[in-house]
Design an enzyme around this catalytic site. Structure first.
Site, PDB file in Angstrom:
ATOM      1  N   LEU A  83      44.667  51.001  43.476  1.00 34.05           N
ATOM      2  CA  LEU A  83      44.302  49.954  42.410  1.00 34.05           C
ATOM      3  C   LEU A  83      43.581  48.914  43.011  1.00 34.05           C
ATOM      4  CD1 LEU A  83      47.844  50.765  42.285  1.00 34.05           C
ATOM      5  CD2 LEU A  83      47.719  49.086  40.250  1.00 34.05           C
ATOM      6  N   ALA A  85      40.901  46.551  43.911  1.00 26.63           N
ATOM      7  CA  ALA A  85      39.592  46.449  43.266  1.00 26.63           C
ATOM      8  C   ALA A  85      39.307  45.106  42.855  1.00 26.63           C
ATOM      9  CB  ALA A  85      39.393  47.172  41.996  1.00 26.63           C
ATOM     10  N   GLU A  86      37.929  44.477  42.823  1.00 30.62           N
ATOM     11  CA  GLU A  86      37.648  43.529  42.220  1.00 30.62           C
ATOM     12  C   GLU A  86      37.694  43.548  40.576  1.00 30.62           C
ATOM     13  OE1 GLU A  86      37.063  40.640  43.597  1.00 30.62           O
ATOM     14  OE2 GLU A  86      37.287  41.540  45.763  1.00 30.62           O
ATOM     15  N   THR A 136      40.272  51.818  34.125  1.00 28.56           N
ATOM     16  CA  THR A 136      40.051  50.855  32.902  1.00 28.56           C
ATOM     17  C   THR A 136      39.278  51.511  31.658  1.00 28.56           C
ATOM     18  OG1 THR A 136      39.185  48.885  32.033  1.00 28.56           O
ATOM     19  CG2 THR A 136      38.006  49.708  33.963  1.00 28.56           C
ATOM     20  N   ASP A 137      39.866  51.314  30.518  1.00 22.64           N
ATOM     21  CA  ASP A 137      39.228  51.705  29.361  1.00 22.64           C
ATOM     22  C   ASP A 137      37.664  51.070  29.075  1.00 22.64           C
ATOM     23  OD1 ASP A 137      39.890  48.970  28.790  1.00 22.64           O
ATOM     24  OD2 ASP A 137      40.691  49.549  27.134  1.00 22.64           O
ATOM     25  N   GLU A 138      37.395  49.918  29.954  1.00 16.08           N
ATOM     26  CA  GLU A 138      35.951  49.400  29.953  1.00 16.08           C
ATOM     27  C   GLU A 138      34.863  50.349  30.274  1.00 16.08           C
ATOM     28  OE1 GLU A 138      35.929  45.053  31.017  1.00 16.08           O
ATOM     29  OE2 GLU A 138      38.067  45.087  31.201  1.00 16.08           O
ATOM     30  N   TYR A 161      31.300  45.062  36.494  1.00 19.76           N
ATOM     31  CA  TYR A 161      32.744  45.463  36.686  1.00 19.76           C
ATOM     32  C   TYR A 161      32.847  46.759  36.247  1.00 19.76           C
ATOM     33  CZ  TYR A 161      37.537  46.348  35.847  1.00 19.76           C
ATOM     34  OH  TYR A 161      38.956  46.546  35.737  1.00 19.76           O
ATOM     35  N   SER A 162      32.643  46.859  34.836  1.00 18.40           N
ATOM     36  CA  SER A 162      33.061  48.066  34.136  1.00 18.40           C
ATOM     37  C   SER A 162      32.175  49.529  34.980  1.00 18.40           C
ATOM     38  CB  SER A 162      32.943  48.193  32.773  1.00 18.40           C
ATOM     39  OG  SER A 162      31.825  47.930  32.328  1.00 18.40           O
ATOM     40  N   ALA A 163      30.826  49.024  35.238  1.00 21.95           N
ATOM     41  CA  ALA A 163      30.033  49.916  35.691  1.00 21.95           C
ATOM     42  C   ALA A 163      30.594  50.244  37.179  1.00 21.95           C
ATOM     43  CB  ALA A 163      28.556  49.403  35.800  1.00 21.95           C
ATOM     44  N   LYS A 165      33.729  50.399  38.047  1.00 22.39           N
ATOM     45  CA  LYS A 165      34.879  51.178  37.886  1.00 22.39           C
ATOM     46  C   LYS A 165      34.527  52.580  37.443  1.00 22.39           C
ATOM     47  CE  LYS A 165      38.633  50.316  38.198  1.00 22.39           C
ATOM     48  NZ  LYS A 165      39.546  50.253  39.357  1.00 22.39           N
ATOM     49  N   ARG A 291      30.523  35.384  26.042  1.00 22.28           N
ATOM     50  CA  ARG A 291      30.350  36.030  27.376  1.00 22.28           C
ATOM     51  C   ARG A 291      29.160  37.016  27.131  1.00 22.28           C
ATOM     52  NH1 ARG A 291      35.003  39.967  29.250  1.00 22.28           N
ATOM     53  NH2 ARG A 291      35.885  38.420  30.454  1.00 22.28           N
TER      54      ARG A 291
HETATM   55  P1  NAD Z   1      44.095  41.981  40.793  1.00 20.72           P
HETATM   56  O1  NAD Z   1      42.662  41.417  40.696  1.00 20.72           O
HETATM   57  O2  NAD Z   1      45.153  41.190  40.540  1.00 20.72           O
HETATM   58  O3  NAD Z   1      44.475  42.835  42.182  1.00 20.72           O
HETATM   59  C1  NAD Z   1      43.428  43.498  43.038  1.00 20.72           C
HETATM   60  C2  NAD Z   1      44.135  43.650  44.388  1.00 20.72           C
HETATM   61  O4  NAD Z   1      43.021  44.541  45.080  1.00 20.72           O
HETATM   62  C3  NAD Z   1      44.045  42.242  45.013  1.00 20.72           C
HETATM   63  O5  NAD Z   1      44.967  42.022  45.740  1.00 20.72           O
HETATM   64  C4  NAD Z   1      42.687  42.386  45.982  1.00 20.72           C
HETATM   65  O6  NAD Z   1      42.957  41.622  47.333  1.00 20.72           O
HETATM   66  C5  NAD Z   1      42.652  43.861  46.090  1.00 20.72           C
HETATM   67  N1  NAD Z   1      41.384  44.173  46.735  1.00 20.72           N
HETATM   68  C6  NAD Z   1      40.262  44.193  46.121  1.00 20.72           C
HETATM   69  N2  NAD Z   1      39.332  44.501  46.962  1.00 20.72           N
HETATM   70  C7  NAD Z   1      39.760  45.130  47.917  1.00 20.72           C
HETATM   71  C8  NAD Z   1      39.336  45.787  49.091  1.00 20.72           C
HETATM   72  N3  NAD Z   1      37.994  45.964  49.220  1.00 20.72           N
HETATM   73  N4  NAD Z   1      40.014  46.155  49.890  1.00 20.72           N
HETATM   74  C9  NAD Z   1      41.467  45.933  49.945  1.00 20.72           C
HETATM   75  N5  NAD Z   1      42.075  45.362  48.932  1.00 20.72           N
HETATM   76  C10 NAD Z   1      41.264  44.867  47.889  1.00 20.72           C
HETATM   77  O7  NAD Z   1      43.816  43.550  39.770  1.00 20.72           O
HETATM   78  P2  NAD Z   1      44.966  43.967  38.652  1.00 20.72           P
HETATM   79  O8  NAD Z   1      44.816  43.457  37.731  1.00 20.72           O
HETATM   80  O9  NAD Z   1      46.062  44.215  39.420  1.00 20.72           O
HETATM   81  O10 NAD Z   1      44.375  45.454  38.685  1.00 20.72           O
HETATM   82  C11 NAD Z   1      44.506  46.473  39.452  1.00 20.72           C
HETATM   83  C12 NAD Z   1      43.636  47.736  39.319  1.00 20.72           C
HETATM   84  O11 NAD Z   1      43.903  48.205  37.727  1.00 20.72           O
HETATM   85  C13 NAD Z   1      42.042  47.442  39.219  1.00 20.72           C
HETATM   86  O12 NAD Z   1      41.721  48.831  39.808  1.00 20.72           O
HETATM   87  C14 NAD Z   1      41.523  47.444  37.952  1.00 20.72           C
HETATM   88  O13 NAD Z   1      40.253  47.753  37.826  1.00 20.72           O
HETATM   89  C15 NAD Z   1      42.585  48.028  36.834  1.00 20.72           C
HETATM   90  N6  NAD Z   1      42.833  47.549  35.650  1.00 20.72           N
HETATM   91  C16 NAD Z   1      43.226  46.640  35.404  1.00 20.72           C
HETATM   92  C17 NAD Z   1      43.424  46.153  34.107  1.00 20.72           C
HETATM   93  C18 NAD Z   1      43.922  44.563  33.888  1.00 20.72           C
HETATM   94  O14 NAD Z   1      44.137  44.387  32.901  1.00 20.72           O
HETATM   95  N7  NAD Z   1      44.394  43.916  34.714  1.00 20.72           N
HETATM   96  C19 NAD Z   1      43.114  46.952  33.141  1.00 20.72           C
HETATM   97  C20 NAD Z   1      42.684  48.232  33.483  1.00 20.72           C
HETATM   98  C21 NAD Z   1      42.664  48.646  34.697  1.00 20.72           C
END
Ligand code: NAD
Length: 351
Positions: A83, A85-86, A136-138, A161-163, A165, A291
């Site tokens: 999970l 990710a930025e 993500t769906d994005e 971001y979406s690119a 992912k 945005r």
């Molecule tokens: P979040 O930003 O709350 O948490 C992401 C975590 O990843 C953070 O704690 C960060 O420190 C860690 N991280 C980032 N880059 C890192 C790296 N290089 N090395 C180690 N750790 C790293 O995000 P979230 O909302 O919990 O999302 C989690 C995942 O779900 C992501 O991959 C995101 O793309 C995906 N996602 C999120 C949503 C949403 O609505 N939040 C929707 C669809 C998909």
């Protein structure tokens, strides 16, 4: 099961880990760089409650391939749930580079060390292993008023971001086809719930409203998202990781399509009921410049995961939103502290 969760100090990863810890037959290793949105309080609170000793946290950035290999090889996971990710679109507009580093290079590093780790396993161990990539769906772009995204939708990402992912999804699939790495990909819609860093729409709006600050709505507020309560998402993730078929993709949506304007108004109504002020919170709503590249609509057809794995959301949007707003009312101090720690004052970014 020995499970590695990357990004476990984030919003969704933390919710997932708290669910995994309570099963004492699980051993969990959390790998996270502990970035601006990270927090460990929710996990600490749970660990204190019952003295669980089946959890470990390693602060590692995915760009450190050497450390990644060492930790994976010594922990010997059955499952990796990726999970980390930025994750904020607005930040990807201001500073795309870090999204390329974490989401693309970071995913590549994790895949590559996992491939090397698998070489040292016997056939039985290999057959149990799964790499679950959470996306993500994005990645599918933007919808008009009709239709929904599904596992067969073409990729058409619109933001850095979406690119990033989308790129990580392609890398994961390429490791399945080229190296036979057992993988599952899930693409889900916008999550919400407790412990979400207050930069995303729902916690940002609650936080601004509680401070009697103006609530910003991008454009005309008509952009539509398919909201998914985080506990429902985590249930779906566990089903996919444990019962899903290697090589498959599953789309996860919350059956919660709403315009941003409606979401904000619903938050205001819940606040009016639970923390009334002289004027309705709706009087704080203010429309601001949209945005750049703002996707109009996301919606997900979840029929595959429903039919093949029997998943459906337990909470849904209305119940989930009520729980979320009440949680933020009780935990405004947590919000204050994490914002101070990360030096973010909820100002507009990504213009
Ligand atoms: P979040 O930003 O709350 O948490 C992401 C975590 O990843 C953070 O704690 C960060 O420190 C860690 N991280 C980032 N880059 C890192 C790296 N290089 N090395 C180690 N750790 C790293 O995000 P979230 O909302 O919990 O999302 C989690 C995942 O779900 C992501 O991959 C995101 O793309 C995906 N996602 C999120 C949503 C949403 O609505 N939040 C929707 C669809 C998909």
């Amino acid at each position: 099961m020995k499970i590695i969760v990357t990004g476990g100090c984030g919003f969704i990863g933390g919710t997932l880990i708290r669910k995994l810890i309570i099963n004492k037959f699980n051993y969990i290793l959390n790998i996270d760089k502990f970035g601006y949105a990270s927090d460990h309080k929710a996990i600490d609170d749970l660990l204190k409650e019952k003295n669980y000793n089946n959890y470990r946290f390693c602060r590692i950035d995915l760009k450190n391939k050497k450390k990644l290999f060492e930790i994976i090889n010594s922990f010997k996971p059955d499952v990796i749930m990726h999970l980390a990710a930025e994750s904020h679109v607005d930040r990807s507009i201001n500073d795309p580079e870090i999204f390329i580093e974490s989401n693309i290079i970071g995913t590549f590093n994790l895949l590559d060390v996992t491939r090397k780790y698998l070489k040292g396993l016997n056939d039985k161990q290999k057959s149990k292993f799964i790499f679950h990539h959470i996306s993500t769906d994005e990645v599918f772009g933007s919808l008009d008023q009709k239709g929904k995204f599904s596992e067969n939708s073409p990729y058409d990402p619109r933001s850095p971001y979406s690119a990033s992912k989308a790129s990580s999804d392609h890398l994961v699939r390429s490791f399945f086809h080229t190296y036979g790495l057992p993988v599952i990909i899930t693409n889900c819609s916008n999550n919400f719930g407790p412990w979400q860093y207050p930069e995303k729409l729902i916690p940002l709006v609650i936080n601004k409203a509680l401070k009697s600050e103006k609530i910003p709505l991008y454009g005309d507020g008509g952009n539509i998202r398919d909201w998914l309560y985080v506990e429902d998402h985590v249930d779906a993730l566990l089903l996919c990781a444990l019962q899903g078929k290697s090589g498959e993709t599953y789309c996860i949506g919350g059956y919660g399509e709403r315009t941003n304007k409606l979401v904000v108004e619903e938050i205001c109504s819940i606040l009016d009921k639970n923390k009334p002020k002289l004027n309705s919170y709706k009087s704080l709503i203010s429309f601001v410049k949209d945005r750049p590249g703002h996707d109009k609509r996301y919606a997900i057809d979840s029929s595959k995961i429903k039919k093949e794995l029997g998943w459906k959301p337990k909470y849904g949007f209305t119940r989930g939103l009520e729980k979320t707003v009440k949680w933020y009312i009780r935990n405004d101090e947590w919000c204050r502290q994490i914002l101070i720690k990360s030096k973010y004052n909820c100002e507009r970014i990504g213009l």
